[in-house]
Design a protein around this motif. Structure first.
Motif, mmCIF file in Angstrom:
data_model
loop_
_atom_site.group_PDB
_atom_site.id
_atom_site.type_symbol
_atom_site.label_atom_id
_atom_site.label_comp_id
_atom_site.label_asym_id
_atom_site.label_seq_id
_atom_site.Cartn_x
_atom_site.Cartn_y
_atom_site.Cartn_z
ATOM 1 N N LYS A 3 -3.204 -63.917 -4.128
ATOM 2 C CA LYS A 3 -3.996 -64.480 -5.227
ATOM 3 C C LYS A 3 -5.030 -63.471 -5.731
ATOM 4 C CE LYS A 3 -5.652 -68.604 -4.645
ATOM 5 N NZ LYS A 3 -6.313 -69.770 -3.993
ATOM 6 N N THR A 5 -1.557 -78.387 -11.163
ATOM 7 C CA THR A 5 -2.970 -78.563 -10.839
ATOM 8 C C THR A 5 -3.486 -77.344 -10.094
ATOM 9 O OG1 THR A 5 -2.662 -80.965 -10.674
ATOM 10 C CG2 THR A 5 -4.652 -80.027 -9.672
ATOM 11 N N ASP A 6 -2.712 -76.885 -9.144
ATOM 12 C CA ASP A 6 -3.002 -75.630 -8.454
ATOM 13 C C ASP A 6 -1.931 -74.634 -8.869
ATOM 14 O OD1 ASP A 6 -3.408 -73.472 -6.820
ATOM 15 O OD2 ASP A 6 -3.023 -74.528 -4.925
ATOM 16 N N TYR A 55 -1.229 -71.836 -7.965
ATOM 17 C CA TYR A 55 -0.685 -71.039 -6.866
ATOM 18 C C TYR A 55 -0.004 -71.900 -5.796
ATOM 19 C CZ TYR A 55 -3.224 -67.015 -8.723
ATOM 20 O OH TYR A 55 -3.679 -66.000 -9.523
ATOM 21 N N GLU A 56 0.276 -73.130 -6.136
ATOM 22 C CA GLU A 56 0.919 -74.029 -5.168
ATOM 23 C C GLU A 56 2.264 -73.481 -4.698
ATOM 24 O OE1 GLU A 56 2.247 -78.741 -4.737
ATOM 25 O OE2 GLU A 56 1.848 -77.875 -6.721
#
Length: 232
Positions: free
Chosen positions: A53, A139-140, A142-143
């Motif tokens: 990330k 929503t995330d 990087y999920e």
């Protein structure tokens, strides 16, 4: 290259890598980011997902073409992220690597611009893993990145073995399938993901996979879900 004949191995034994900054070629349109320090790996935590990330946020504006330049990642591995590299792959400094020259070449350099080599590289692999899975509609975002770092073989080796490793839609489709079927992947995750990539590669022998969207890959895997669950 001096690393191959061991004459430069000694330079990797120190806390910093010495180089002549005046001989570094500037890459146009790529600026050095601010606040892009990595989390340093420990014996109990590697922080691959977290650092993926960090590097992607730091170099989010570069194009896949720019990210396919082996010089960029070789430079970063020897400069900005040298301390990280030494902790993540300590085989030279602690002398645990049987062949230290090969160890350095495998982790600090990229032998050719093949996707498998980028994904296996110490820094490039982190950027490419995030690039292939980043999804701003979630929503995330990087999920899915977290999914492929569930197993290091999957993130650094399996995906790069086939052309799927260059196709974001394929990687996202595979990752979404894994998220949606947690019971299927409770055991033998590594073998099951190897089966998936091998199977989709076979599908690619008759279909132009680069033209398909993520739902195609996800639905194709649902068709063979029972076979995936049988992998042991």
């Amino acid at each position: 290259m001096g690393v191959k004949d061991s004459s430069l191995v000694k330079y990797y034994e120190g806390d910093t890598f010495l180089y002549d900054a005046e001989k570094v070629m500037q890459m146009p349109h790529i600026a050095k980011p601010i606040n892009s320090e990595f989390l340093i790996p420990t014996k109990t935590a590697l922080y691959d997902f977290e650092n993926s990330k960090i590097i992607y946020e730091a170099y989010k504006t570069i194009t896949p073409l720019q990210a396919s330049d082996v010089r960029l990642w070789t430079y970063l591995a020897h400069t900005d992220y040298y301390a990280y590299m030494c902790k993540r792959w300590p085989g030279v400094q602690d002398k645990s690597a049987t062949d230290r020259s090969k160890y350095i070449l495998d982790h600090w350099f990229i032998s050719s611009p093949a996707q498998s080599n980028f994904l296996r590289h110490g820094i490039a692999g982190l950027w490419w893993a995030a690039h292939l899975t980043y999804d701003e509609t979630r929503t995330d975002p990087y999920e899915l990145t977290k999914v492929i770092f569930r197993n290091l073989d999957f993130s650094f080796r399996t995906l790069g073995t086939y052309k799927l490793g260059r196709h974001r839609e394929a990687v996202i489709g595979i990752s979404e399938f894994i998220i949606q079927n947690p019971a299927t992947f409770k055991g033998n995750f590594q073998d099951k993901t190897r089966f998936i990539t091998k199977y989709l590669n076979q599908v690619g022998g008759t279909k132009p996979l680069s033209y398909f969207k993520r739902d195609f890959f996800k639905n194709t895997l649902y068709d063979v879900k029972a076979k995936i669950e049988m992998v042991s």
